[in-house]
Design a protein around this motif. Sequence first.
Motif, PDB file in Angstrom:
ATOM      1  N   PHE A 138     -21.063   9.928 -14.577  1.00  0.00           N
ATOM      2  CA  PHE A 138     -19.850  10.344 -14.271  1.00  0.00           C
ATOM      3  C   PHE A 138     -19.058  11.106 -15.152  1.00  0.00           C
ATOM      4  O   PHE A 138     -19.111  10.600 -16.403  1.00  0.00           O
ATOM      5  N   PRO A 139     -18.465  12.194 -15.111  1.00  0.00           N
ATOM      6  CA  PRO A 139     -17.908  12.997 -16.243  1.00  0.00           C
ATOM      7  C   PRO A 139     -16.903  12.334 -16.791  1.00  0.00           C
ATOM      8  O   PRO A 139     -16.010  11.780 -16.240  1.00  0.00           O
ATOM      9  N   GLY A 140     -16.622  12.462 -18.050  1.00  0.00           N
ATOM     10  CA  GLY A 140     -15.572  11.771 -18.656  1.00  0.00           C
ATOM     11  C   GLY A 140     -15.645  10.350 -19.118  1.00  0.00           C
ATOM     12  O   GLY A 140     -14.754   9.793 -19.941  1.00  0.00           O
ATOM     13  N   GLU A 170     -18.140   8.882 -20.842  1.00  0.00           N
ATOM     14  CA  GLU A 170     -18.638   8.821 -22.155  1.00  0.00           C
ATOM     15  C   GLU A 170     -17.606   8.993 -23.071  1.00  0.00           C
ATOM     16  O   GLU A 170     -17.709   8.938 -24.131  1.00  0.00           O
ATOM     17  N   GLN A 171     -16.446   9.368 -22.716  1.00  0.00           N
ATOM     18  CA  GLN A 171     -15.357   9.925 -23.561  1.00  0.00           C
ATOM     19  C   GLN A 171     -14.587   8.463 -24.112  1.00  0.00           C
ATOM     20  O   GLN A 171     -14.700   7.492 -23.430  1.00  0.00           O
ATOM     21  N   SER A 172     -13.950   8.486 -25.030  1.00  0.00           N
ATOM     22  CA  SER A 172     -13.059   7.450 -25.489  1.00  0.00           C
ATOM     23  C   SER A 172     -11.729   7.847 -26.077  1.00  0.00           C
ATOM     24  O   SER A 172     -11.505   9.027 -26.184  1.00  0.00           O
ATOM     25  N   THR A 173     -10.759   6.841 -26.073  1.00  0.00           N
ATOM     26  CA  THR A 173      -9.274   7.113 -26.317  1.00  0.00           C
ATOM     27  C   THR A 173      -8.980   6.430 -27.587  1.00  0.00           C
ATOM     28  O   THR A 173      -9.195   5.208 -27.922  1.00  0.00           O
ATOM     29  N   GLN A 201      -1.971   9.236 -26.502  1.00  0.00           N
ATOM     30  CA  GLN A 201      -3.350   8.943 -26.294  1.00  0.00           C
ATOM     31  C   GLN A 201      -4.165  10.183 -26.662  1.00  0.00           C
ATOM     32  O   GLN A 201      -3.906  11.164 -26.230  1.00  0.00           O
ATOM     33  N   VAL A 202      -5.199   9.952 -27.788  1.00  0.00           N
ATOM     34  CA  VAL A 202      -5.904  11.064 -28.293  1.00  0.00           C
ATOM     35  C   VAL A 202      -7.265  10.979 -27.430  1.00  0.00           C
ATOM     36  O   VAL A 202      -7.940   9.873 -27.810  1.00  0.00           O
ATOM     37  N   VAL A 203      -7.648  12.039 -26.796  1.00  0.00           N
ATOM     38  CA  VAL A 203      -9.119  11.785 -26.157  1.00  0.00           C
ATOM     39  C   VAL A 203     -10.030  12.605 -26.818  1.00  0.00           C
ATOM     40  O   VAL A 203      -9.886  13.621 -27.372  1.00  0.00           O
ATOM     41  N   THR A 204     -11.282  11.960 -27.080  1.00  0.00           N
ATOM     42  CA  THR A 204     -12.416  12.522 -27.793  1.00  0.00           C
ATOM     43  C   THR A 204     -13.746  12.457 -26.740  1.00  0.00           C
ATOM     44  O   THR A 204     -13.787  11.416 -26.128  1.00  0.00           O
ATOM     45  N   SER A 205     -14.427  13.170 -26.904  1.00  0.00           N
ATOM     46  CA  SER A 205     -15.765  13.331 -26.291  1.00  0.00           C
ATOM     47  C   SER A 205     -16.815  12.529 -26.779  1.00  0.00           C
ATOM     48  O   SER A 205     -17.791  12.163 -26.033  1.00  0.00           O
ATOM     49  N   LYS A 206     -16.485  11.955 -28.107  1.00  0.00           N
ATOM     50  CA  LYS A 206     -17.499  11.204 -28.529  1.00  0.00           C
ATOM     51  C   LYS A 206     -17.574   9.559 -28.132  1.00  0.00           C
ATOM     52  O   LYS A 206     -16.245   9.093 -27.868  1.00  0.00           O
ATOM     53  N   GLY A 243     -12.693  12.670 -11.159  1.00  0.00           N
ATOM     54  CA  GLY A 243     -13.288  11.588 -12.127  1.00  0.00           C
ATOM     55  C   GLY A 243     -14.133  10.545 -11.193  1.00  0.00           C
ATOM     56  O   GLY A 243     -14.918   9.903 -12.001  1.00  0.00           O
ATOM     57  N   LEU A 244     -13.773  10.361 -10.170  1.00  0.00           N
ATOM     58  CA  LEU A 244     -14.607   9.397  -9.314  1.00  0.00           C
ATOM     59  C   LEU A 244     -15.667   9.921  -8.463  1.00  0.00           C
ATOM     60  O   LEU A 244     -16.482   9.016  -7.962  1.00  0.00           O
ATOM     61  N   LEU A 245     -16.029  11.415  -8.868  1.00  0.00           N
ATOM     62  CA  LEU A 245     -17.407  11.825  -8.253  1.00  0.00           C
ATOM     63  C   LEU A 245     -18.396  12.073  -9.222  1.00  0.00           C
ATOM     64  O   LEU A 245     -18.084  12.727 -10.360  1.00  0.00           O
ATOM     65  N   SER A 246     -19.714  11.664  -9.172  1.00  0.00           N
ATOM     66  CA  SER A 246     -20.702  11.798 -10.160  1.00  0.00           C
ATOM     67  C   SER A 246     -20.969  13.281 -10.363  1.00  0.00           C
ATOM     68  O   SER A 246     -20.650  14.142  -9.426  1.00  0.00           O
ATOM     69  N   ARG A 247     -21.816  13.761 -11.333  1.00  0.00           N
ATOM     70  CA  ARG A 247     -22.105  15.030 -11.644  1.00  0.00           C
ATOM     71  C   ARG A 247     -23.093  15.590 -10.556  1.00  0.00           C
ATOM     72  O   ARG A 247     -22.795  16.806 -10.215  1.00  0.00           O
ATOM     73  N   ASP A 248     -23.988  14.859  -9.881  1.00  0.00           N
ATOM     74  CA  ASP A 248     -24.776  15.317  -8.845  1.00  0.00           C
ATOM     75  C   ASP A 248     -24.213  15.098  -7.572  1.00  0.00           C
ATOM     76  O   ASP A 248     -24.869  15.471  -6.414  1.00  0.00           O
ATOM     77  N   GLN A 249     -23.062  14.623  -7.450  1.00  0.00           N
ATOM     78  CA  GLN A 249     -22.214  14.432  -6.416  1.00  0.00           C
ATOM     79  C   GLN A 249     -22.903  13.331  -5.190  1.00  0.00           C
ATOM     80  O   GLN A 249     -22.582  13.359  -4.073  1.00  0.00           O
TER      81      GLN A 249
END
Length: 730
Positions: A422-424, A426-429, A479-484, A120-126
């Motif tokens: 960064f992946p994740g 944009e998610q919320s809990t 904790q309920v994790v959603t992609s929204k 999670g500390l690495l960006s999508r394009d690295q």
Amino acid sequence: MLEGWGRVVHRRRWLVLGVSLLMFAASGFFLARGGELQNPDAVVSSESGRASALQNSDLPKPTGGPTPGTSFVLVFESGTLLVTDPAFQRALQDAIAPLRTDARVQSIRTYYDAPAQSAGLLSRDQRATLVSVTLRDFRSVADVYWEDLRATVHSDSLRVLATGSLPVNHELSKTLNADLQRAELVSLPVALILLVLVFGTIVGALVPIGVGVLAIVGGIGGVFALSHVMDVSPYSLNIVTLVGLGTAIDYSLFIVARFREELVHGVSSEDALARAMGTAGRAVLFSGLTVAIGLSGMLFFEGTFLSSLGLAGAIVVAVAVLYAMTFLPALLAILGSGVNAWGIPRVGPFARSGQDSGGIGFWHRLATAVMRRPLVVLVPTVAFVLIAGSPFLQFRLANADTTTLPPQAEARQGYDALVADFPGQEQSTVTVVAFFPGGDPQSADHTDYVRTISDVYSRLPNVLQVRPPFYGQRIAVVQVVTSKPAASDEARDLVRTIRGQCACVVMMPGHPPGGELLVTGRTAFDLDTIDFVASRAVRAVGFVIAMTLLALFVLLRSIVLPIKAVVMNLLSIAASFGAIVFIFEQGHFSQALNFTPQSLDPAVPVILFCIVFGLSMDYEVLLLSRIQEEYQRTGDNTQSVAEGLERSGRLITAAALIMVAVFTGFALADVVIIKSVGVGMAIAVALDATLVRALIVPATMRLLGRANWWAPRFISRRAQALKPGQNPSV
């Protein structure tokens, strides 16, 4: 009574001036002493607030070392290097080396510490990575040294951005201060120029500016004094300047203009001051009361920063009225005819009124033309105002987040990079707290129960995962994790669904007795804040309207005119509400005004209503008071409206221009909440002083005729006895 006060001040002018300056010195003391300003984090009485408080009090604290304080995130980016390249790693380690040896830093986590567990500390394009830094101090302490700490982290080859709770809040406070200074630098010179044009004299223009400065110092001093006994929002300083500068200058404008008008008629300085205080001073007193009533509507939102804004606004209005009733008349008594010194010619809309120059002026002709065909003017004008307000029917509320900062702010840029790259992120809990006040949350029955609700939540739409529960002394946290995103409609629907499921689960036969399910998290806070504001808005609006009607009834001795005044105000407010939705939510002029389109913060409509409702009464009180004077003298409704508008139209225009200049200074702010309030208030005042006061008021008063002045018989008799034309002292 106010005429008598004017004569007392004239005879004891140096004493009154000295007392006023002592009050100013006391304000300066509190201003120099300062105070800590902060917003409450949540509505404590709400479900989300209770759940958050339970987590803070019930979850186990770290042992074997100091309790961690606040934290922040550093974003390291490269346009050419990958995070895994040795050159990138060396540059990053060199940049954070000062943090590793800083005693204020408790821990640092990088991608290189455990790459397998740090995806999670690495960006999508690295090409970018995050560094999480935890400090030993809490935010209030760390905020003091944040800029020095941030300055130690820099790189020649990597772009470094700091974001997170500490830098965002620090940037917000810094930006609010810059907004305040910019507004003062813009507003005061523009107001001075307008006053010079209105009065045609340098000395006469400087007097209201002086009262405005005194009011601001007094208001800010009062805010800092208040901060020692309760939580006061940082926004309060902006509100104090916004409201204090506008009202103080307007009140001074009304009194100085009437004083000069009486001098032109050849009366003595003492008589001129007495009459100015008995007429314009009376209007100012009631105007200040109506503004304070409007601001008091924010006191209904206890537990939020709105209540402190209401108190701060009421303090500065009280200070403005106090100086307008003491310092200002004392200064006018000292100056006398010298208030007209250093004169310049007045031209255009600022020229003398027709009455002053011996003829019929523009405002008299306008009022007469409007009243000749009132329906022809009234119907399209009201339709235009309602159409302007129609975008508010599509409004959407959401608590302000990092996007309230301007796009160029470092903390905002870091936040945007987090969400975009960064992946994740944009998610919320959504956090569910199972509260067992009378038992062990890790007992067999309770753990089965927590497992059951976790299974139920995992099958809901838009749920990515349900994390394993963790336990406190009396609670279990799921904790309920959603992609929204947290502010999205989908995330809000999920919270509503979970709360509905909670209600169903509580009713299940296997539910442990005495247990309670509470939902919290940013989305839940959003919903609870909106519900809190909505539930109290009706009471607040009703209180403000009822008390304003009462105050205007006492002033005007009429039943119809206060009701008409309230309706006129609501039209101005409707138009300003529509404008802020059109601009700030729908995004029109976002490039020119330098902001990101976003949902309205729930506080914005409340602030706008409470302030605009009170301030709009300035012009209504001034206009109707002058019309009332003429009606009591002549008994002719149509002629009184024309004469009253002629006498006050130029002043209302000038006052509105000054108000708009002050509010425009805040429309240039970088913080979206302050910017939206400034824009909304500028539009409301501009419409109020033009379409409403110049067109709608004369048209409605012509249609209503003598009904404007209807009141119960015992009130009418008392008002008749107090007609200025029959009272030798007047």
